[in-house]
Every structure is written in C-alpha cells, then in structure tokens.
Design a protein around this motif. Structure first.
Motif, PDB file in Angstrom:
ATOM      1  N   SER B 540       0.816  -1.213   0.000  1.00 46.27           N
ATOM      2  CA  SER B 540       0.000   0.000   0.000  1.00 46.27           C
ATOM      3  C   SER B 540       0.853   1.268   0.000  1.00 46.27           C
ATOM      4  CB  SER B 540      -0.942  -0.009   1.193  1.00 46.27           C
ATOM      5  OG  SER B 540      -0.209   0.070   2.383  1.00 46.27           O
ATOM      6  N   CYS B 544       0.892   4.102  -2.965  1.00 45.67           N
ATOM      7  CA  CYS B 544       0.647   5.520  -2.705  1.00 45.67           C
ATOM      8  C   CYS B 544       1.757   6.376  -3.314  1.00 45.67           C
ATOM      9  CB  CYS B 544       0.550   5.727  -1.201  1.00 45.67           C
ATOM     10  SG  CYS B 544       0.165   7.398  -0.740  1.00 45.67           S
ATOM     11  N   ALA B 588      -5.719   3.116  -9.022  1.00 48.95           N
ATOM     12  CA  ALA B 588      -5.737   3.524  -7.611  1.00 48.95           C
ATOM     13  C   ALA B 588      -7.146   3.813  -7.131  1.00 48.95           C
ATOM     14  CB  ALA B 588      -4.856   4.758  -7.414  1.00 48.95           C
ATOM     15  N   ILE B 596      -5.610   5.813  -0.532  1.00 48.33           N
ATOM     16  CA  ILE B 596      -5.141   5.852  -1.913  1.00 48.33           C
ATOM     17  C   ILE B 596      -6.293   6.225  -2.841  1.00 48.33           C
ATOM     18  CG2 ILE B 596      -4.146   4.441  -3.769  1.00 48.33           C
ATOM     19  CD1 ILE B 596      -2.625   2.922  -1.607  1.00 48.33           C
TER      20      ILE B 596
END
Lengths: 502, 791
Positions: B540, B544, B588, B596
C-alpha cells in the motif's frame, strides 16, 4: 520504594519470595500480571531469540525494567554465576537514576555468596535455607529502602549466625577435617558464650572499629587468601592480502582493534581480631585506571600498596580494568596477549579449499597447562558467482572436514560454516597444536575456504595476563598471640571475548 | 499361631516406622537437604503443636516451616491461621526466634491488628534490653507493624531510642522514622523532622547514612536542614553507605544550587583575567583556557566527590557524574577521572540493567560534551558477548563520538558489524551510525552510500535491515540529490531486481525518484513506466508513492509544455506521461486502501479541471531535507536529546535525572556562618567511656581510617581522652545531648580544639583511648542505665 523481591530459576519458576507487607503481591499474582502486561520480561524467548531477530535492542531499559500496573515497576537482574533471576517490585518514583534496584539485587546476590561462603548458589541451597535468606532480606531492607550500613556480610552474620553443619565441613576441601572440627568446636563455644553473658556481647559490639568487620573474631588457623582473576577481551584484525594465491603463506600482521583486561582481586580472610593488612602489588607497568575499590581501602591513590582492615570471610577487594588501547599499553600487547598465540591461514591447497589453524602455547614457568582450550571457527559462506544458484539452494549447505589435527577434536556446529576445535581438559604449555581442514559443500564438491573469524577461549592458573603479581602480604595483627597467619595467592586468567577477524 | 505372627509383624512394622521417623529427625540435624525433607513433612496439626511447644528447638522448627511456606509461595497450609500461635513466641529469649516472629509480623500484622497488638508489650520490654542488636530489632519490628493505633507509642519509643548509645539502634530509628512517615505523614511530620534532625548530626557515619536516606525519601524539599551539616557531610561522605552516598549527593547538588553562589569562570589565557559566571548550559564556556573561582564550600563538596570515583556502586558513580555536570566546569569533570570510572564500570559489570543505565548516561553526557569520553572511544566497540541492547547503545555512543580524526576506524568498525553481525538490531543501529559518519564530509558520504548499495545487491538481508539501509540512503541522498544521481540509479535497479524488498523500503526508493524529477526529469518516465506495470502487486505504501510520483511527473510535464508553448492547451491524449498517470489513477481509484482512493480522486479532479498551478504547488513543493543532527538545538541543556533515525532515543528518566537545576541567582543574605557545623552528637564515646568493657586486644589499629577533617568541623567528643579528665566530665556527658546545656558544652569544645589533630581525626580512635583508661569502671549494664537516666 521496594515492595517485594522474588528469586526464580532460569525457567522463571519461583525459588524464593520476600514480601515486605501483606499488600505485596505473591509471585503467582505477579506472574499473571506480567504475562498480561509485558510477557517478554519473563520469557526466555526475549533473551535468546528475539534479542537477535527482532528490532528489540534499541537501547532502552525495557528488557530489564517494565511498569506493571499503576505506580509499580518490576526490575530484573540475572545472576550469571548462580543462574538465577532476581526480580524486584518497586513503587514507581519519578526522580532518581533508577539504578539502585539493579545494584541492590546484585549486592544481595553477592551477599548470599559471601554469607554462605560459596562460589555458586543453587536453587536447592536457597530452598534449604528459606529461613536464613528471609532473615538476610529482613536485615538488608528496612522500610522499603536498602538498610544503609547493613549490607556487609559481617553485620548480616551478626544477626543471622552462620550455621556450621557437618556436611559443609566434610565437603570443604580447603581445610582438613581435623582443622574444621576444631573450629566448629570453637565456634560453638563462642556462640554459647554470647548467649550466656551479655557482657561479652556488648564488648564485642562496642569495640567495632569499622562497619565491615565484627570485633572479637577468633580463628585457630589464621588464613588469608588472595585470588587474582583477569579476563581478556580483545579483538584483533588480521590484515588480509586481497590478491590471494601464495601470499597467504606469509604470516600476515595482526593488529589490535580494541582490548581490555578486566581484573579482580577476591580475598578470603580468616584472621583473628582486627588486623591491618598491607597488600603490595607488582603492577608490571600496567595502568589500572580508576579501579573500584572496597570501602576498606584507605589510600586510594597508591594502587601498588593497598592498606586495609579486611572484612571477615570472602569479599571483593579491587576491580580494575586495564585499557589496552592506550598508546603506552598497546605497544606491549599489539601482536598477542597472553600465553597463547593463534594464527590461521586459509585458501590453501590446489583447490583453495583448505585452511590451517596454528596455536602456539608458549612455555611458562608458572603455568603448567591450559584448561578448557577451545577455538571457535567461523567461515565465510563460499561465494558463488552464479547468483541464481544462491537464491535457490542458498549458501547453507557446506561442511568443514578435518584433514589432520594434533590435539583435541573438531565439532561441526548446526549452523553451517561454524565449528569448534575442542581440546582436552588440560593442554600442556609449550605445545604447538595444528589443525588442518577443508570445506565441502553438500554435494561433496570442494569450495573456497575463507575464514571469517576465529575465537579463542581458555583458562589457566598460575599467571595473570597482565603480569601483575602480589609482591607481599603484610598482616599486622597487634598483640594477638594467634598462630602465624597462612597467606596464599592464586592467579587465574580467563578469556571473555578473544576474537581474530580476517 | 498365625495370629501371633501377625501381631509380631505389625509390631515390627510400627517399630520400623518409629525408627524411620527418629532417623529422619536425627539426620535433619546433619544436612540441610534432609532437614528440609523433614520440615516439609510436618503436618498442619503437628505444626501447631511445635509452635506451642516450650522447647525452643521445636518452636524454631515450627517457625522455620512457617517461613518456608511464605517464601516458597506454595504449600497446602494457610499460614495466617497460625497467627496467635506464632506471635506468642515473641517472648522467647532466643534472637532467631524473635527475628522470625518479627518477619511474620511484618507480613501479617495488618490483616489482624488486634492479635498483633499482643506482641507489642513484649517487644517494648526488649527496648530496654542490653543488647543493641535486640533493641534495634525491636524498634524495627515495632515500626513495621502497620497498625495505626500503635503509631503514637512507636513515636514515643523512638524519642527515647534516638539518643541510644549504640549506632545500630540509632540508625534503626532513622528507618523507623521513614516507616512512620509513610503511615502518618500528616500528623507526625513535625516531630519526625525533629528526630531526624538529631540523627543528621550524629558522629557515626552509619547513622548519618540512614538519616540522609530518610531525608531524601521523606523531606527532599527541606534543604535548609542541611545548613549546619553541609561541611560535615562532605567530610564523611566517603565513609557513608553507598546507597546513602547517592542520596546525599542528590540532596547536596540541590543545596549547592540553592544556597551557594554560582562559580565564576576566569579566562586565564588573557592578561586581564576577565570572568563570567558559570553558564547555565554545560558546554558553553567560551575561553580556551580557564580557571574556576568557586566558593570554598562548593570546592569542599567537589573535593569529597573526587574520592568517590573508586566506588564499586554504579548508583554512586551516576550521582557523582550528575554533580559534576551540574556544578563544575568541563575541565573539572575531566580532571576528576570520572569518565574513566564510568567506562570501567560498564566493562566490568555483568548486570544488564546497570550497564544499560550507565551507557545511556554516557550517551547523554557525551552528547553534551564529546571530549569527555573521546579518549575511551574504543571501549565502545561492540564485543561478541554483548547483549543487543548494550551493543546498540554502544554504537549510538560511537556515532556521537565520531569526528574527523577517528572517522576512519569508526567506519571500518561499523562496516564490520554490518557485514558480520547476526543481530539485526545491531546492524540497524550501525547503519544509522554510518549515516552520522557520512555527514562529516562528502567523500565519506559517497563512500558509505556506495557501500550500502553494494551490500543491498549482494546480501540476502532481513527486511528490517534492508529498510534501514534504504532509510539511511534516502536521508543522505536527499541532502544533495544531484551529487548522488548514480546511486539513485543503482537503487532503482535494486528495486527492479529485488521484489522481496519490504513495502516501506520500496516506497522510500520511489519517493527518492520523485525528488530527482526536478532536475533530472528525463529518466523518471521510464521508471514510472516500469512501476506502473506492477502497481497491483506492490504494497500500500508503495502504491501511494507511485500514485504521487505519477502525479508529480505529470505536473512537471505540463509545466514544461507550458513553458515551451504558452498558448497551447496541454493535450492529455497525446502525452505518454498523462496516459500512464491516468492508468495509475484508474487503478488507484479501485484500491482497497481508502487513503489511496481519496488521493486518486483528488489528483484526477485536479487535472480534469485544469488547475495545473495548484498541482504544481502541491507536487513540486521542495521538501525540507531531513535532520540528522544528534543534538537538537532547540532543546534545553540536560534535554540534549539524542535523536537518531528510527530510534526512540533514551529512556526518559535518564534525561530527567541529568536535567540541569537552575542556580539560585538571587542575592541571598545568608552568610557562610550558616554552614558552620553543628555540634556532633557522639553517643558512642559516651557509652564506651562509661561501660568500658573492652578487651585489650581490640585496641589495635583503629587509626587506619584517617579522616581528613577539614578545619571547619569541630568534633566534640564527649568523652575524655585522658583518664584524669574523665571524672570532671561525667556530668557534662550526662546532659550533653540535651540542647539546653550550651554553657557546659562550650568548655569542651575549647578543650578539644586545642588538642592535637589526631584526636580530632577519628572517633573510634578516641573511643579506644577512653576505654583503656576506664576498664576498671566496667559493667556494661551501666551504659544502658545511664541512657535511660538521660531521657
């Protein structure tokens, strides 16, 4: 403020507890609490495994001190000589250096050894002497703080008289049975006397010169022993010629990375009355730095001539540390420390898969043999240029095979690339053990032998590594008609961390 | 026939049992283990019998069993039910039985106050016992019983015992004060304080030890009590108990800060000899060479502290180092050889807790003044046997002590740890320290970054370690990204090759790429292209960062386009970057992480609505370069916080312990007379000269503890040194510890001060002389009688 003390064995099961009030939690309660709040404090995983694996060692005290509940803190101390854990439960206080619970537990541990006059305190010894240990704690803790001035073994002995039982006398090797029986008879008489007339008790108490020594001690055999022990911590760097090939045969230079000698003089004193002792040391040009001295030493500046009124029984007189990194010292110890010189050569043979360890044990007049000599060997994992191979099977599979050894045996460790050359109990000085081995991987193919580091551990008596010696012990016991005191000195050298890096 | 045989057999059987029991009892007297065996076999009912026996040995057996049950924390027997059986044995004369009963009382008195009161009478009786040890025990036991109705009685007994002839009794009074204070501080505070004040001026260092411990625990704010004892404490400091030493040093530090003038630092390099007051911050003296002008009393204190460097107690060493930090100049600190003593204590201690506290203190002290520990830098090299915590603290100290002259072997050592240590905690600490070394010069910086990256490529490392590598590299690179372009390229390669890299490490690398976009744009799109392909497989944090990177690149792209063709509108469909960005945003916006998703939405709305300026502001804002200083400038002295990457720093209490106490700069009207020593209360001479029950052999060698008695201290031994004076003074002695008899006392002082210094030097010495003359007086009982007259 202390609330309770607990002693556990190495598996964290309770051996002894001393609770200062009815509100102090028992060990069972504490353990459930600890397992809830900070299970690491009482699990072995913390000390052995996770200390190396997880990100645990970030430099704070959590490994040995944890708050348990509101306003309560638990301190842990591990006594390596006795293999016991001490726990101290205190009320949280904001000020202070937090150091005193640790120091106090260490002091208690030492005090037990001094009181029982033993080298090691076992769990069963504690269990056999619950009453004594409890009484010692009772003497040493008052109102939740260390009882100032009572933490000498003599003042403990005054309140908790030492029991002289027969088994101790029989097992005592230092004294012949005859002497022991005599002494026992005498001690009985003495204690009897104390009980009988208050007059004598008073006199002995009032004439106390120093807090660490009781008056009116009587010994038929006056004895005074000094045990000097030194422990080496050195790291050498063997300069490596990167070009390889035959240059390895050259004896390459060793330089010291860092080094310390930690020394200690322990005295066992069985002298009548209140003698003054003068201990003259031959420092052999060493700088002892700022040693820790027992309170009894008066002239703290002149370390070659220590004058003191000794406490009775066993005590630690001086603890020093010789810094080998100082310019003046390092020249003396640069190439080797002590009797044993260790050298190694690797990448020998046609396939460069062999290595050789050479130990040179120097001759010495004082030392006859080296005890428990053991050399730990660690090899670098053989580097393979083929990186795919490395990722799949890993470097784990390779073994050390001994080709030839003059002494002892070689043990391959579970971790590959590590092994230990273990010698017999005694190895005579003046010998030159050699071990030659080769490295093979799992398929039996030979691979590069590169030594990563070699460690050395041994013990010997008769000589200190720094060359410090006791020149003279003058015992001045004024006016007493006792026998001439018997004096003895023992030297012992051990290794702590002795490592050669390649 | 068979019947009779049976009968004989049973008789024999019972006889066997009896003999076995007898044998067990008999052997119990021989060995400890067999005694334990016997003791553990005592049945509950039998235990009551033993406790009620009149034979002291049987009572002792019973008590030992009780104590063993308490101490082992187990056993089927509830010891509290034996309360009355145990407590009544207090009347036994034998010391051991008494002590064991007292221990029992300490533990259980609270739970049954009424029954506990039964023991009070006989305990009080023993208060007039001739044996001081028994007296001390009684005081201790009385004070230990936490029953509130009892406290006034205890207080009364203390008032009597405070002038006892035996030191051990008086020091026990000290602890009893502590216990009463804890129980009833509100009511008794004043009276207890008076008693304590009396103990503070005792001639016996052991008594003073207990008194200062109690003062430190109970009345830490009453520094004014120390006025008249200051000089005396300084002179007997080295003879006190170590635990008391630590307490008294803490008290005296605060006393000095409060009542003594601030020392002056005199510039000795210049002719004029200009002087400034000692600065508040420790290491802020500007003169290269200086002398210190200090108040004689402060000098006395520091001098007496210098003797304590030989202490084996770490608490004392810490207190002493704090005193030097608070009160002295760096030059004085170094001269005291205290740093060396601290280093010795670390290397010779096997107590993990002590080692950690010492190392933390060294860490703090050296961050304040690195020169203190610079000569011992090699002592902080990590030994193979060191614990991980100790090791990482040592590494932290190494990084503080790093300077241009030692950086070479420091880096070598740290690299060795990194490549050889099995403990990841150590490796991480060493990596962080390397970052500090790298900041010394660009040369080292380049060398270290190179080394770290090559390590990353070769070794198979745990993720935590790898993460710390990337962290350090990121910090170093970010300081000057232009210089380290090639390193960044290598990092990206690692990112590509090592899929197993931890999430945050990958995220860091991606964010570094974003950093270089500002000046080295042309390589970035390709990196993004590669990353976008594997977007779904990243963690994650990395996702990002990729999202941000794509937005960033797009904003650069748009800006570039605007510069070149200011009048055209940017065509998203023609731009590769925009397309990649779009696809990343698209991915995303279905992310499982809401953060995100939110970001993706924000970014797409920014570009969709054409607010490119805002995008530029958002994504091209320069980042502040991360601080890697060890000492934060905005911290107060004493809070010199040692901060390192990913490190929680030191334990808070260490900082608090060394927190600088401000000097009290107010002009005080106090003169030095304030600290004129009070008269010492020397009961021991008094007792011994009266009882005089000495064996001749005990005279021997008391002279050994020579006390350097400073001129300010007047000892007032109450006993005579010569026999003929003896008779003259008996009356004085009797009343001497009653403060109202000033007139008579003065005379004695004069006599004493005119006498030689040897007399002054040591009271035990004097006591001997006194007793020699008075052997004929003898009879020890007279001592206890006289004490009671006195009160």
């Amino acid at each position: 403020m202390f609330i309770a003390f607990y002693i556990t064995d190495s598996k964290y099961s309770l051996v002894f507890q001393y609770l200062l009030s009815s509100k102090s939690p028992s060990f069972e309660h504490l353990r459930t609490k600890v397992q809830e709040v900070c299970p690491k404090l009482m699990s072995d995983a913390n000390t052995t495994e996770s200390g190396t694996r997880t990100n645990d060692g970030n430099g704070n005290l959590n490994a040995v001190r944890q708050p348990v509940g509101k306003n309560l803190e638990l301190y842990k101390y591990y006594s390596s000589t006795n293999k016991l854990y001490y726990f101290c439960l205190t009320s949280a206080c904001s000020s202070g250096s937090k150091c005193s619970p640790f120091v106090f537990m260490e002091d208690m541990d030492r005090l037990f050894l001094e009181y029982f006059d033993k080298d090691q305190l076992t769990a069963s010894k504690i269990k056999n002497n619950y009453d004594r240990i409890t009484m010692i704690f009772y003497v040493c803790v008052s109102g939740g703080v260390p009882a100032a001035g009572k933490l000498y073994s003599n003042s403990v002995k005054k309140v908790v008289p030492v029991r002289s039982d027969l088994s101790k006398i029989i097992t005592s090797t230092a004294h012949t049975l005859q002497v022991a029986v005599q002494r026992q008879g005498q001690q009985h008489g003495e204690r009897f006397g104390n009980k009988q007339s208050r007059f004598e008790t008073d006199s002995s108490l009032e004439s106390e010169m120093v807090p660490w020594r009781s008056a009116g001690l009587k010994y038929t055999n006056n004895e005074f022993y000094v045990d000097m022990t030194e422990e080496i911590h050195v790291t050498y760097q063997k300069s490596r010629k990167t070009s390889g090939s035959n240059l390895r045969f050259d004896s390459s230079k060793m330089t010291m990375v860092c080094g310390t000698i930690n020394g200690r003089a322990t005295v066992r004193c069985y002298l009548s009355d209140t003698p003054s002792v003068e201990l003259q040391l031959d420092l052999a040009g060493n700088d002892m730095g700022v040693p820790a001295l027992h309170n009894c030493i008066e002239n703290k500046t002149d370390l070659s001539n220590l004058k003191f009124i000794p406490p009775d029984g066993k005590f630690s007189l001086i603890q020093y540390s010789i810094d080998l990194d100082q310019v003046s010292q390092s020249r003396r110890y640069n190439s080797c420390v002590g009797l044993i010189t260790l050298d190694f050569k690797d990448q020998l043979g046609t396939k460069k898969d062999e290595f050789e360890l050479t130990v040179n044990i120097a001759n010495s007049r004082e030392v006859e043999s080296i005890q428990d000599l053991c050399i730990g060997l660690e090899l670098q994992p053989p580097t393979d240029n083929n990186s795919q191979n490395r990722d799949t099977t890993q470097d784990s599979e390779f073994k050390i095979k001994v080709l030839r050894n003059t002494h002892g045996r070689f043990d391959n460790s579970v971790v590959s690339g590590k092994g230990a050359w273990i010698f017999d109990k005694d190895t005579p000085t003046g010998s030159l053990p050699v071990l030659r081995g080769c490295v093979e991987n799992s398929t039996g193919l030979s691979c590069d032998a590169k030594v990563q580091r070699v460690s050395l551990s041994y013990t010997h008596t008769g000589q200190l590594i720094s060359g410090i010696r006791v020149k003279a012990i003058n015992i001045n016991s004024q006016g007493t008609t006792g026998t001439k005191p018997f004096k003895g000195v023992k030297y012992m050298t051990t290794t702590g961390d002795y490592e050669i890096r390649s | 026939m068979v019947d009779s045989i049976n009968r004989i057999a049973t008789a024999l059987e019972s006889a066997k049992v009896i003999t076995r029991e007898a044998a067990a009892v008999a052997t119990s007297k021989l060995g400890e283990s067999s005694y334990r065996h016997y003791s553990e076999g005592i049945a509950p009912e039998q235990l009551r019998e033993l406790l009620n026996s009149r034979n002291s040995r049987e009572v002792k057996d019973g008590l030992r069993r009780i104590i063993a049950i308490i101490a082992s924390g187990e056993g089927p027997i509830d010891v509290e039910t034996y309360f009355s059986d145990v407590v009544k044995n207090i009347t036994f004369g034998e010391a051991k039985i008494k002590t064991l009963v007292c221990i029992y009382l300490q533990r259980f008195a609270e739970s049954d106050p009424n029954l506990a009161l039964l023991s009070i009478n006989s305990l009080q009786k023993t208060l007039i016992d001739g044996d001081p040890e028994i007296k001390a025990l009684s005081i201790k036991a009385l004070a230990d019983i936490r029953v509130s109705s009892l406290h006034p009685i205890v207080l009364h007994s203390l008032k009597k015992a405070v002038s006892d002839s035996s030191g051990s009794v008086r020091s026990e009074v000290g602890f009893a004060i502590l216990k009463l204070f804890i129980a009833r501080s509100d009511e008794f505070a004043e009276e207890l304080l008076q008693l304590l004040d009396q103990l503070l001026s005792d001639a016996d260092p052991q008594v003073v030890s207990s008194a200062v411990l109690v003062l430190h625990e109970c009345f830490p704010e009453r520094l004014d009590l120390l006025h008249s004892h200051f000089r005396y404490f300084c002179s007997v400091l080295h003879r006190m108990d170590p635990f008391a030493q630590a307490a008294v040093i803490d008290l005296l530090i605060r006393y000095c800060k409060m009542f003594l003038p601030r020392p002056k630092v005199v510039n000795s390099s210049s002719e004029t000899g200009e002087s400034v007051p000692l600065p508040d911050k420790y290491n802020e003296i500007l003169f290269p060479v200086y002398d210190t002008e200090i108040h004689p009393d402060l000098d006395l204190f520091l001098k007496s502290l210098e003797r304590l460097v030989y202490s084996s107690n770490a608490t004392v060493l810490l207190a002493t180092s704090n005193a030097f930090l608070q009160l002295a100049t760096p030059a004085q600190f170094k001269k005291s050889r205290l740093p060396q003593a601290l280093v010795r204590a670390v290397s010779s201690s096997s107590n993990l807790g002590v080692q950690i506290i010492l190392l933390q203190s060294i860490c703090l002290l050296s961050s304040i003044d690195p020169t203190l520990f610079l000569p011992y830098v090699k002592k902080f090299f990590v030994l193979p046997s060191d614990d991980a915590t100790v090791g990482s603290l040592k590494i932290k100290i190494l990084s503080i002590l790093t300077n241009e002259s030692n950086v070479k072997f420091m880096v070598k050592e740290l690299k060795y740890i990194i490549s050889n240590s099995k403990s990841s905690a150590l490796v991480i600490a060493a990596t962080n320290s390397l970052a500090v070394c790298a900041m010394l010069s660009p040369g080292w910086e380049a060398y270290i970054i190179k080394g770290l990256i090559s390590n990353m490529e070769i070794d198979k490392l745990p993720t935590a370690v790898l993460g710390s590598y990337v962290d350090v590299i990121r910090v170093l690179v970010q300081r000057n990204p232009k210089r380290h372009l090639s390193s960044i390229m290598k990092l990206v390669k690692v990112l590509d090759a090592r899929k197993a890299l931890s999430d945050n490490a990958r995220a860091s690398v991606v964010s570094i790429v974003g950093e270089i976009a500002a000046f080295e744009y042309k390589i970035c799109p390709d990196i993004l292209r590669k990353l976008a392909g594997t977007f779904a497989y990243e963690g994650s944090e990395t996702r990002c960062q990729i999202l941000l990177l794509s937005a960033k690149l797009l904003s650069y792209e748009i800006e570039k386009f605007k510069e070149e063709q200011p009048n055209e509108t940017y065509d998203f469909s023609q731009s590769r970057i925009a397309q990649i960005c779009q696809s990343v945003v698209h991915l995303a916006s279905f992310d499982e992480d809401f953060d995100i998703r939110d970001r993706a939405r924000a970014i797409s709305s920014l570009y969709d609505t054409g607010k490119y300026e805002i995008a530029t502001l958002l994504f091209q804002a320069p980042k502040p370069s991360p601080k890697m200083t060890l000492i934060n400038d905005d911290m107060e002295v004493g809070d010199h916080i040692v901060q390192q990457l990913g490190d929680p720093g030191l334990d808070k209490f260490v900082m608090e312990y060394y927190k600088m106490i401000p000097w009290n700069d107010e002009e005080s009207n106090d003169t030095d007379d304030l600290r004129n020593p009070a008269t010492l209360k020397d009961y021991s001479r008094y007792a011994s000269s009266l009882s005089g029950s000495f064996t001749s052999g005990s005279k021997s060698s008391a002279t050994h503890i020579k006390q350097e008695s400073p001129a300010g201290i007047s000892h007032t031994p109450l006993a005579s040194h010569q026999g003929k004076k003896y008779r003259l003074q008996t009356l004085d002695e009797f009343f001497s510890d009653i403060p109202s008899t000033r007139a008579t006392k003065k005379k004695i002082i004069i006599q004493e001060e005119s006498s030689s210094e040897e007399d002054e030097s040591d009271e035990t010495d004097g006591a001997d002389d006194g007793d020699e003359d008075s052997t004929d007086q003898s009879s020890s009982s007279s001592s206890s009688i006289s004490v009671h007259n006195n009160n």
